[in-house]
Write an enzyme that holds these catalytic residues in place. Structure first.
Site, PDB file in Angstrom:
ATOM      1  N   GLU A  51       0.705  -1.075   0.671  1.00 28.23           N
ATOM      2  CA  GLU A  51      -0.114   0.076  -0.039  1.00 28.23           C
ATOM      3  C   GLU A  51       1.064   1.467  -0.325  1.00 28.23           C
ATOM      4  OE1 GLU A  51      -2.815  -0.375  -1.229  1.00 28.23           O
ATOM      5  OE2 GLU A  51      -3.669  -1.404   0.637  1.00 28.23           O
ATOM      6  N   HIS A  52       0.327   2.293  -0.538  1.00 28.87           N
ATOM      7  CA  HIS A  52       0.733   3.389  -1.173  1.00 28.87           C
ATOM      8  C   HIS A  52       2.651   3.397  -1.967  1.00 28.87           C
ATOM      9  CE1 HIS A  52      -2.173   6.180   0.548  1.00 28.87           C
ATOM     10  NE2 HIS A  52      -2.406   5.089   1.498  1.00 28.87           N
ATOM     11  N   ASP A  60       2.773   2.669  -5.343  1.00 31.51           N
ATOM     12  CA  ASP A  60       2.827   2.934  -6.336  1.00 31.51           C
ATOM     13  C   ASP A  60       3.768   4.119  -6.919  1.00 31.51           C
ATOM     14  OD1 ASP A  60       1.191   3.967  -5.515  1.00 31.51           O
ATOM     15  OD2 ASP A  60      -0.703   3.209  -7.562  1.00 31.51           O
ATOM     16  N   SER A 109     -26.893   6.862 -16.030  1.00 34.61           N
ATOM     17  CA  SER A 109     -26.475   6.047 -15.288  1.00 34.61           C
ATOM     18  C   SER A 109     -27.963   5.706 -14.014  1.00 34.61           C
ATOM     19  CB  SER A 109     -25.735   6.965 -13.345  1.00 34.61           C
ATOM     20  OG  SER A 109     -26.047   5.943 -12.164  1.00 34.61           O
ATOM     21  N   GLY A 125     -16.601   5.526  -3.192  1.00 36.60           N
ATOM     22  CA  GLY A 125     -15.769   5.644  -2.742  1.00 36.60           C
ATOM     23  C   GLY A 125     -15.087   4.779  -1.434  1.00 36.60           C
ATOM     24  N   ALA A 126     -15.281   3.478  -1.115  1.00 37.29           N
ATOM     25  CA  ALA A 126     -15.314   2.526  -0.680  1.00 37.29           C
ATOM     26  C   ALA A 126     -14.255   1.642  -0.483  1.00 37.29           C
ATOM     27  CB  ALA A 126     -16.526   1.166  -0.356  1.00 37.29           C
ATOM     28  N   SER A 168     -13.799   2.312  -7.825  1.00 36.50           N
ATOM     29  CA  SER A 168     -14.664   2.838  -8.153  1.00 36.50           C
ATOM     30  C   SER A 168     -14.535   4.282  -9.163  1.00 36.50           C
ATOM     31  CB  SER A 168     -15.662   3.169  -7.577  1.00 36.50           C
ATOM     32  OG  SER A 168     -16.028   4.037  -6.411  1.00 36.50           O
ATOM     33  N   ASP A 223      -4.091   1.467  -8.901  1.00 27.89           N
ATOM     34  CA  ASP A 223      -5.626   0.906  -9.241  1.00 27.89           C
ATOM     35  C   ASP A 223      -6.570   0.585 -10.693  1.00 27.89           C
ATOM     36  OD1 ASP A 223      -5.519   1.237  -6.644  1.00 27.89           O
ATOM     37  OD2 ASP A 223      -6.999   3.192  -6.958  1.00 27.89           O
TER      38      ASP A 223
HETATM   39  C1  GLA Z   1      -5.159   4.738  -4.329  1.00 23.28           C
HETATM   40  C2  GLA Z   1      -4.838   4.962  -4.766  1.00 23.28           C
HETATM   41  C3  GLA Z   1      -3.426   3.682  -5.432  1.00 23.28           C
HETATM   42  C4  GLA Z   1      -2.519   3.864  -4.455  1.00 23.28           C
HETATM   43  C5  GLA Z   1      -3.302   3.476  -2.926  1.00 23.28           C
HETATM   44  C6  GLA Z   1      -2.919   2.804  -1.600  1.00 23.28           C
HETATM   45  O1  GLA Z   1      -5.842   3.121  -4.388  1.00 23.28           O
HETATM   46  O2  GLA Z   1      -5.539   5.490  -6.227  1.00 23.28           O
HETATM   47  O3  GLA Z   1      -3.193   4.481  -6.806  1.00 23.28           O
HETATM   48  O4  GLA Z   1      -1.543   5.128  -4.200  1.00 23.28           O
HETATM   49  O5  GLA Z   1      -4.349   4.209  -2.922  1.00 23.28           O
HETATM   50  O6  GLA Z   1      -1.657   1.502  -2.275  1.00 23.28           O
END
Ligand code: GLA
Length: 365
Positions: free
Chosen positions: A15-16, A18, A49, A104-105, A109, A154
């Site tokens: 996580e964090h 990329d 939508s 937003g979860a 999305s 993502d």
């Molecule tokens: C969000 C961002 C991603 C990534 C994550 C954390 O989803 O869109 O690019 O940085 O947070 O891993």
């Protein structure tokens, strides 16, 4: 009329990383957004939508700007604006979106609707869409039009995800390989905290700036360093600020965890993988500080329940979803216990979905 689908994603670990040139291990999921595309005469694109009442019609060639009033349509509008800027000829059409992906979860999305829109519009004229290009293009929309300085994870997972696989993505080289998502007797559950989060208003961009600051400091000594993830723990001595040191410690330790996770997953060592998930959550809580009370309750209480090998927040943080690796025979009991505990502490009901790894964006048969 044609139908298309783009999935959401979870991130197993990493996580964090990329936007720090590290390794991440996401998977596209089977929940996602479906869109129906119908060509129209005239010069307009109509976005509708079945999940939202707001619709938006724009004339091709019009200048398009981000506007909070445009709600969900900002995402497809951003894609259209960027495609026009790059001189793609777009068709007059109607696109109707329908989603079973919680918004937003923390399940991407926004990346899903961006990738879906770009894929649909380009598919009408291009034969072979380069998927890595597509992911990068949509990241640019998120960075420049939406204003979130996200990394590539993502959009990449939503575009290049593969059924029954996770993808180990090297964000510095933009190369990936698939790792079979084989959980044997275990199931991966997505626990939605139902605490809405929005990266636009969260401290996401602040964390990114902190990492840039740390990289700048490192570069004064290690001139050839390109990304924070290339640094090792010994470099921490170069930083005197305690808070900044913790941010960097998360980045370096999390990258090591991803490497180990990829290794142990290939040998189906799920117990070790579970421990890595727990360690990842602790690091995101204590060092990177992106979890918050609700997510800590969800992940940490999940970790204590019998049959759960590991649990952690997934995605950017500040609310959203956690994932938990749970023995298949214990899932009913697990869901009951976590829902009860989470409600008793936070007063919020969580939702639980079983996670299956699905395909990246595609045209439906
Ligand atoms: C969000 C961002 C991603 C990534 C994550 C954390 O989803 O869109 O690019 O940085 O947070 O891993």
């Amino acid at each position: 009329m044609k139908k298309y689908f783009a999935p959401g994603r979870i991130n197993l670990i990493g996580e964090h990383l990329d936007y720090n040139g590290g390794l991440v291990l996401p998977a596209a999921i089977t929940l996602g957004i479906t869109a129906t595309y119908t060509p129209r005469s005239g010069n307009n694109i109509l976005l509708r939508s079945s999940t939202h009442t707001l619709a938006k019609e724009i004339a091709l060639g019009d200048e398009i700007l981000f506007d909070l009033k445009n709600e969900w349509t900002n995402y497809p509008l951003g894609v259209i604006a960027q495609l026009q800027k790059e001189n793609f000829q777009l068709p007059a059409c109607e696109i109707i979106f329908e989603s079973n992906l919680p918004e937003g979860a923390g399940l991407s999305s926004s990346a899903a609707i961006e990738v879906l829109t770009a894929f649909i519009l380009l598919s009408q004229t291009e034969k072979n869409i380069d998927k890595v290009w597509l992911a990068n293009f949509c990241k640019q929309v998120e960075n420049e039009f939406i204003g979130v300085q996200c990394g590539i994870m993502d959009q990449y997972a939503v575009t290049l995800g593969k059924k029954e696989n996770a993808l180990l993505l090297d964000c510095a080289k933009l190369q990936h390989r698939y790792i079979p998502f084989e959980l044997g007797e275990y199931r991966l559950l997505i626990l939605n905290s139902n605490k809405p989060r929005s990266l636009i208003t969260s401290k996401y961009n602040e964390r990114k700036s902190e990492c840039e600051l740390a990289l700048k400091k490192f570069k004064t000594v290690h001139h050839q360093l390109q990304h924070l993830c290339e640094a090792d723990m010994s470099s921490l001595n170069l930083i005197s600020d305690e808070k900044l040191k913790r941010r960097v410690r998360h980045v370096i330790s999390e990258n090591l965890r991803v490497k180990e996770a990829a290794k142990v997953l290939q040998h189906n060592d799920l117990s070790t993988f579970g421990r890595l998930m727990n360690a990842s959550h602790a690091s995101l809580k204590n060092d990177y500080e992106v979890t918050g009370a609700e997510m800590d309750t969800l992940a940490e209480e999940a970790q204590k329940i019998k049959g759960c090998l590991g649990a952690r927040i997934t995605g950017g943080g500040f609310g959203g979803c956690a994932i938990a690796l749970v023995h298949q025979q214990m899932t009913d009991e697990f869901v009951e216990k976590i829902a009860e505990k989470y409600f008793s502490v936070t007063g919020i009901n969580c939702s639980v979905y079983t996670c299956n790894a699905g395909e990246g964006v595609y045209q439906m048969a």
